[in-house]
Design a protein around this motif. Structure first.
Motif, PDB file in Angstrom:
ATOM      1  N   ILE A  47      19.055   0.977 125.631  1.00  0.00           N
ATOM      2  CA  ILE A  47      18.518  -0.303 126.127  1.00  0.00           C
ATOM      3  C   ILE A  47      19.325  -0.701 127.360  1.00  0.00           C
ATOM      4  O   ILE A  47      20.547  -0.860 127.308  1.00  0.00           O
ATOM      5  CB  ILE A  47      18.619  -1.376 125.042  1.00  0.00           C
ATOM      6  N   GLY A  48      18.613  -0.806 128.479  1.00  0.00           N
ATOM      7  CA  GLY A  48      19.260  -1.158 129.737  1.00  0.00           C
ATOM      8  C   GLY A  48      18.965  -2.586 130.152  1.00  0.00           C
ATOM      9  O   GLY A  48      17.836  -3.071 129.993  1.00  0.00           O
ATOM     10  N   LYS A  88      15.208  -6.644 130.003  1.00  0.00           N
ATOM     11  CA  LYS A  88      15.750  -5.496 129.296  1.00  0.00           C
ATOM     12  C   LYS A  88      14.646  -4.473 129.048  1.00  0.00           C
ATOM     13  O   LYS A  88      13.500  -4.841 128.738  1.00  0.00           O
ATOM     14  CB  LYS A  88      16.381  -5.927 127.969  1.00  0.00           C
ATOM     15  N   GLY A  89      14.995  -3.214 129.223  1.00  0.00           N
ATOM     16  CA  GLY A  89      14.012  -2.149 129.055  1.00  0.00           C
ATOM     17  C   GLY A  89      14.676  -0.877 128.568  1.00  0.00           C
ATOM     18  O   GLY A  89      15.837  -0.862 128.164  1.00  0.00           O
ATOM     19  N   LYS A 132       1.264   0.515 133.869  1.00  0.00           N
ATOM     20  CA  LYS A 132       1.264  -0.458 134.976  1.00  0.00           C
ATOM     21  C   LYS A 132       2.653  -1.020 135.244  1.00  0.00           C
ATOM     22  O   LYS A 132       2.903  -1.571 136.300  1.00  0.00           O
ATOM     23  CB  LYS A 132       0.292  -1.599 134.663  1.00  0.00           C
ATOM     24  N   GLY A 133       3.516  -0.876 134.256  1.00  0.00           N
ATOM     25  CA  GLY A 133       4.873  -1.389 134.428  1.00  0.00           C
ATOM     26  C   GLY A 133       5.797  -0.759 133.416  1.00  0.00           C
ATOM     27  O   GLY A 133       5.372  -0.036 132.509  1.00  0.00           O
ATOM     28  N   ILE A 134       7.091  -1.035 133.571  1.00  0.00           N
ATOM     29  CA  ILE A 134       8.069  -0.497 132.639  1.00  0.00           C
ATOM     30  C   ILE A 134       8.084  -1.317 131.368  1.00  0.00           C
ATOM     31  O   ILE A 134       7.577  -2.439 131.320  1.00  0.00           O
ATOM     32  CB  ILE A 134       9.483  -0.461 133.278  1.00  0.00           C
ATOM     33  N   ILE A 135       8.636  -0.716 130.308  1.00  0.00           N
ATOM     34  CA  ILE A 135       8.713  -1.398 129.008  1.00  0.00           C
ATOM     35  C   ILE A 135       9.660  -2.598 129.122  1.00  0.00           C
ATOM     36  O   ILE A 135      10.753  -2.484 129.674  1.00  0.00           O
ATOM     37  CB  ILE A 135       9.219  -0.421 127.935  1.00  0.00           C
ATOM     38  N   GLU A 136       9.201  -3.716 128.579  1.00  0.00           N
ATOM     39  CA  GLU A 136      10.048  -4.913 128.561  1.00  0.00           C
ATOM     40  C   GLU A 136      10.362  -5.263 127.114  1.00  0.00           C
ATOM     41  O   GLU A 136       9.463  -5.542 126.323  1.00  0.00           O
ATOM     42  CB  GLU A 136       9.355  -6.086 129.256  1.00  0.00           C
ATOM     43  N   LEU A 137      11.634  -5.198 126.772  1.00  0.00           N
ATOM     44  CA  LEU A 137      12.091  -5.450 125.412  1.00  0.00           C
ATOM     45  C   LEU A 137      12.527  -6.899 125.246  1.00  0.00           C
ATOM     46  O   LEU A 137      12.827  -7.583 126.231  1.00  0.00           O
ATOM     47  CB  LEU A 137      13.251  -4.507 125.072  1.00  0.00           C
ATOM     48  N   PRO A 138      12.595  -7.389 124.006  1.00  0.00           N
ATOM     49  CA  PRO A 138      13.063  -8.773 123.780  1.00  0.00           C
ATOM     50  C   PRO A 138      14.487  -8.978 124.290  1.00  0.00           C
ATOM     51  O   PRO A 138      15.291  -8.042 124.330  1.00  0.00           O
ATOM     52  CB  PRO A 138      12.994  -8.920 122.254  1.00  0.00           C
ATOM     53  N   LEU A 151      12.113   0.469 119.893  1.00  0.00           N
ATOM     54  CA  LEU A 151      10.707   0.807 120.135  1.00  0.00           C
ATOM     55  C   LEU A 151       9.950   1.046 118.833  1.00  0.00           C
ATOM     56  O   LEU A 151       8.732   1.239 118.854  1.00  0.00           O
ATOM     57  CB  LEU A 151      10.615   2.061 121.011  1.00  0.00           C
ATOM     58  N   GLY A 152      10.653   1.075 117.706  1.00  0.00           N
ATOM     59  CA  GLY A 152       9.998   1.300 116.416  1.00  0.00           C
ATOM     60  C   GLY A 152       9.597   2.737 116.189  1.00  0.00           C
ATOM     61  O   GLY A 152       8.648   3.009 115.436  1.00  0.00           O
ATOM     62  N   ILE A 153      10.293   3.680 116.832  1.00  0.00           N
ATOM     63  CA  ILE A 153       9.930   5.090 116.678  1.00  0.00           C
ATOM     64  C   ILE A 153      11.096   5.883 116.095  1.00  0.00           C
ATOM     65  O   ILE A 153      11.198   7.094 116.303  1.00  0.00           O
ATOM     66  CB  ILE A 153       9.487   5.709 118.016  1.00  0.00           C
ATOM     67  N   ASP A 154      11.944   5.215 115.351  1.00  0.00           N
ATOM     68  CA  ASP A 154      13.070   5.917 114.726  1.00  0.00           C
ATOM     69  C   ASP A 154      12.745   6.359 113.304  1.00  0.00           C
ATOM     70  O   ASP A 154      13.614   6.778 112.550  1.00  0.00           O
ATOM     71  CB  ASP A 154      14.299   5.013 114.700  1.00  0.00           C
ATOM     72  N   ASP A 155      11.442   6.261 112.930  1.00  0.00           N
ATOM     73  CA  ASP A 155      11.005   6.608 111.584  1.00  0.00           C
ATOM     74  C   ASP A 155      10.318   7.975 111.625  1.00  0.00           C
ATOM     75  O   ASP A 155       9.220   8.102 112.192  1.00  0.00           O
ATOM     76  CB  ASP A 155      10.041   5.536 111.078  1.00  0.00           C
ATOM     77  N   PRO A 156      10.901   9.026 111.055  1.00  0.00           N
ATOM     78  CA  PRO A 156      10.286  10.360 111.123  1.00  0.00           C
ATOM     79  C   PRO A 156       8.925  10.375 110.438  1.00  0.00           C
ATOM     80  O   PRO A 156       8.713   9.727 109.405  1.00  0.00           O
ATOM     81  CB  PRO A 156      11.276  11.259 110.378  1.00  0.00           C
ATOM     82  N   VAL A 157       7.983  11.141 111.007  1.00  0.00           N
ATOM     83  CA  VAL A 157       6.642  11.301 110.455  1.00  0.00           C
ATOM     84  C   VAL A 157       6.554  12.673 109.797  1.00  0.00           C
ATOM     85  O   VAL A 157       6.817  13.693 110.432  1.00  0.00           O
ATOM     86  CB  VAL A 157       5.562  11.159 111.547  1.00  0.00           C
TER      87      VAL A 157
END
Length: 799
Positions: A47-48, A88-89, A132-138, A151-157
């Protein structure tokens, strides 16, 4: 079947790692097809925090950012229009691989300005098509923390490959149950709330065909708000590849995946009258939710209102009654549909859906009512509103049954010696009811298992949960002094015939044991000797719906495919089973061959020749002779099945038993199969060939006679309908020891022969074994031959 690790752990109390879960799933028969762990691919992405954003001095659409990575501040050139100071992104440092661009970042200079990585968009990370733009985090996201959790993608499928019999594991709860039984945690009980109805449902339900739809539960919920799903629901569905649509639709998809309970929601304001389930009528149409229109046939399970068909039960809903963002009143459907009818309808209309996948494999009919309560509560929690009383038509069928099981069968069938208490524990954890009465157990199957029929299935359940790896190894080679088990006569014949037919220039094939109903009818299904076709209740396609009554049609199709590709002269064979109804013959082992095209190709040395009945006859005789049949004792008759050409085919008999058919195939049959080439084939009934009578050598040793053989030629005039075989038998019957061979070398009709008769010329070989024949002895035998032919066939010696 896909699910995430955290979703699984919602129902399974376990500390097992991803690798442990994966290994155990495969061990218990739920084979893991793949694992997608996107967090691994995003290692290094953090997170930058954009400290400052200034316009690029030499480019109008670029900005020069200073990004705080938590450990240092780096310069980054960015072209996103939404990049601004304070946001933050997701920051990817130099050395990171960007999947959406298929590039690996490196430190570079863009228009003279230093750039040490990039701020990423969703498309660049393959999260969506948004670019259209970069991800904007809370703003509360922690600077420098790994980006994947944010991003909610730390859950293995995890994706598993379900066999068709394990419909109970088409829901995550069923998978958790199996893992718990295997010792990988504890299954969390489902808490089923009871939602009291506040009013009577204005929509009634009725099932007019209880075989197609034994149970239909409905509930009217008014005053709902249908919008986007909450983030947790959205992310769970998106993670396994389902497109979030709206909260109402997403709730039904959630229960389909989580609890193997497909359901449907109607916009109640779009319904016309009550809902009833009936069988469709030919010509009715459905505008389905997959943006396709379907014309229905008779006998499909249709969910209807007064306006017509709303959907196909257990398969798909329709557009006219679907929910949308304007829906305020909704009617929930939770039903149980017949698996076989659902599968047949889906196959005929070529509709694949998550609901069909589960219904045709069998869902739990006993979970319909609890599922309706759980879905109602979630709708009220997420959409608001007020629920009516439940309306119910029909009743849940009881698919449970009791299987008699003895614990020692585990050792007998599975090779594992396991304590009775452990067996009982495994079965109980899987949901079985176990009642021990001495050595015999009464095991009641759970309502979610449609695939269990006998004690062998119980053995398999115990084995897979305890672990196939725990079966003790045994030596399969015979011990010292023991003779290895010999093959059965049928197996020996099959192996011998494969070599024989290959030596005769034929190629072995292995074709489907199934075919379509129309082709099966061409080759005797439902016609020949009252043999009924064996139709599959759940075929993989309509073209493979009947067990094959003959291998010939498969060989014709295979030869045709070769012909269509420029290889017209096919010589194919297959040794395998054909199938008829159990009350007829059941399963029959056949050796079947087919020749097409030219038997003798074009060549300067002689004329070309197409295959004919004699080629098939030679193959059939070779097969029978290889199986120990004395072909000299065979009789030939013309009573052949209707798929053979009349007059160009025959049956080889040994007494009353038919051992083989051979001949050219009927032109009408070939025309129905859209084949133009000539085909000649044979079918040998391997099971009907007599068993060898002794254990000695199949043939006696060759003892050639030292005396000169004598050949005499005869020409007999016989009636045109007299079979050549009858002539040969009349001659051989004169002296079976002395007459070693009879062959026909000419058949003549025409000038010099009376109409309605034919002249048959035969060569007779006399082989003495004790002494040289005198002229008187030879003449005496010839006289007996003439007399025998006259007596048995009415033939006269041609002058």
């Amino acid at each position: 079947m896909k699910f995430t690790l955290s979703w699984l752990k919602e129902y399974l109390d376990t500390d097992a790692t991803l690798d442990e879960v994966s290994a155990k799933l495969t061990a218990i028969g739920l084979e893991v097809e793949g694992i997608e762990d996107r967090a691994k691919s995003m290692q290094g992405f953090v997170i930058g925090h954009v400290v400052s954003a200034e316009k690029h001095p030499d480019a109008d659409k670029l900005q020069c950012l200073v990004v705080d990575t938590g450990t240092e501040q780096l310069k980054v050139v960015c072209g996103a229009p939404n990049a601004k100071a304070g946001m933050k992104g997701v920051f990817a440092p130099a050395g990171s691989y960007i999947p959406g661009l298929d590039v690996t970042l490196k430190k570079t200079s863009i228009r003279g300005q230093e750039s040490n990585g990039m701020m990423c968009s969703e498309k660049e990370l393959e999260l969506s098509d948004e670019h259209k733009g970069i991800i904007e985090l809370p703003q509360d996201a922690q600077t420098g923390a790994p980006a994947a959790p944010a991003l909610g993608i730390d859950d293995p499928v995890i994706e598993i490959n379900l066999t068709p019999n394990r419909g109970d594991c088409a829901g995550i709860y069923g998978i958790a149950r199996d893992l718990a039984a295997a010792g990988l945690g504890t299954l969390k009980p489902l808490e089923t709330p009871v939602v009291k109805g506040a009013f009577k449902s204005p929509v009634t339900v009725e099932t007019q065909d209880e075989e197609a739809c034994p149970l239909f539960i409905g509930r009217y919920i008014k005053g709902v708000k249908n919008g986007p799903s909450p983030k947790w629901l959205h992310d769970r569905l998106a993670a396994i590849g389902l497109r979030p649509i709206s909260v109402l639709v997403d709730i039904t998809n959630y229960f389909t995946v989580a609890l193997n309970r497909p359901m449907h929601v109607f916009d109640a304001d779009k319904l016309k009258g009550g809902i009833h389930v009936r069988l469709s009528r030919k010509g009715e149409t459905l505008e389905a939710l997959n943006d396709k229109s379907y014309t229905l046939e008779d006998g499909m399970t249709a969910v209807c209102d007064d306006s017509g068909v709303l959907g196909l039960g257990g398969i798909i809903g329709g557009v006219p009654s679907s929910v949308d963002e304007n829906t305020v009143n909704v009617f929930l459907e939770v039903a149980y549909f017949d698996p076989v009818r659902t599968a047949k309808t889906g196959q005929k209309l070529q509709i694949d859906s998550d609901a069909r996948y589960r219904f045709e494999r069998g869902i739990d009919p006993g979970f319909a009512a609890p599922g309706a309560e759980l879905a109602t509560k979630m709708i009220l929690d997420l959409c608001g509103g007020v629920a009516s009383e439940t309306v119910i038509a029909g009743a849940a069928p009881d698919i449970t049954h009791v299987i008699s099981y003895a614990p020692e069968r585990l050792k007998l069938l599975g090779g594992m010696d396991l304590a009775e208490d452990r067996q009982k524990q495994i079965l109980s954890t899987l949901g079985f009811g176990v009642k021990a009465d001495g050595k015999a157990w009464a095991v009641k199957t759970p309502s979610w298992r449609h695939d269990l029929q006998g004690s062998a299935d119980i053995v398999e359940e115990v084995l897979r949960i305890e672990g196939y790896d725990n079966i003790p190894p045994v030596i399969v080679r015979p011990e010292n002094g023991e003779r290895p088990q010999t093959l059965s006569t049928l197996a020996k014949r099959a192996a011998t015939l494969r070599r024989l037919l290959a030596a005769r220039g034929m190629y072995e094939t292995v074709t489907w044991s199934f075919m379509d109903d129309a082709t099966a009818d061409l080759f005797g299904a439902n016609k020949q000797q009252n043999k009924k076709a064996m139709t599959l209740t759940n075929p993989i396609s309509q073209d493979l719906s009947v067990m094959r009554p003959s291998i010939l049609p498969n060989l014709v199709a295979a030869a045709g495919r070769n012909t269509d590709r420029g290889h017209p002269d096919a010589c194919l064979f297959e040794i395998g089973n054909c199938y008829h109804s159990p009350e007829a013959e059941g399963q029959v082992m056949m050796a079947t061959g087919l020749r097409t095209g030219a038997a003798v190709p074009r060549h300067w040395s002689g004329p070309a020749r197409d295959v004919d009945a004699y080629d098939a006859k030679a193959d059939a005789l070779a097969v029978l002779e290889s199986c120990g049949v004395n072909v000299a004792n065979l009789q030939i008759s013309d009573d052949v099945p209707e798929w053979y050409h009349p007059g160009r085919a025959g049956a080889l008999r040994l007494g009353p038993a038919v051992l083989a058919y051979f001949g050219e195939l009927h032109p009408a049959v070939l025309d129905a199969m859209k084949r133009e080439e000539k085909c000649a084939g044979f079918e040998v009934f391997l099971q009907d060939i007599p068993q060898p009578r002794n254990k000695g050598p199949r043939r006696e040793l060759l003892r050639p006679s030292p005396f000169q053989p004598v050949r005499r030629d005869f020409a007999f005039v016989v009636a045109a309908e007299v079979a050549a075989e009858k002539l040969i038998r009349a001659i051989k019957g004169v002296d079976k020891t002395l007459i070693s061979h009879v062959d026909i070398f000419d058949v003549y009709t025409g000038k010099g022969v009376e109409p309605g008769t034919k002249s048959v010329a035969l060569g007779v070989t006399l082989q003495p074994v004790e002494k040289t024949l005198t002229d008187e002895e030879i003449n005496a035998v010839c006289a007996k031959i003439v007399e025998s032919v006259a007596k048995q066939t009415g033939g006269t010696l041609r002058g």
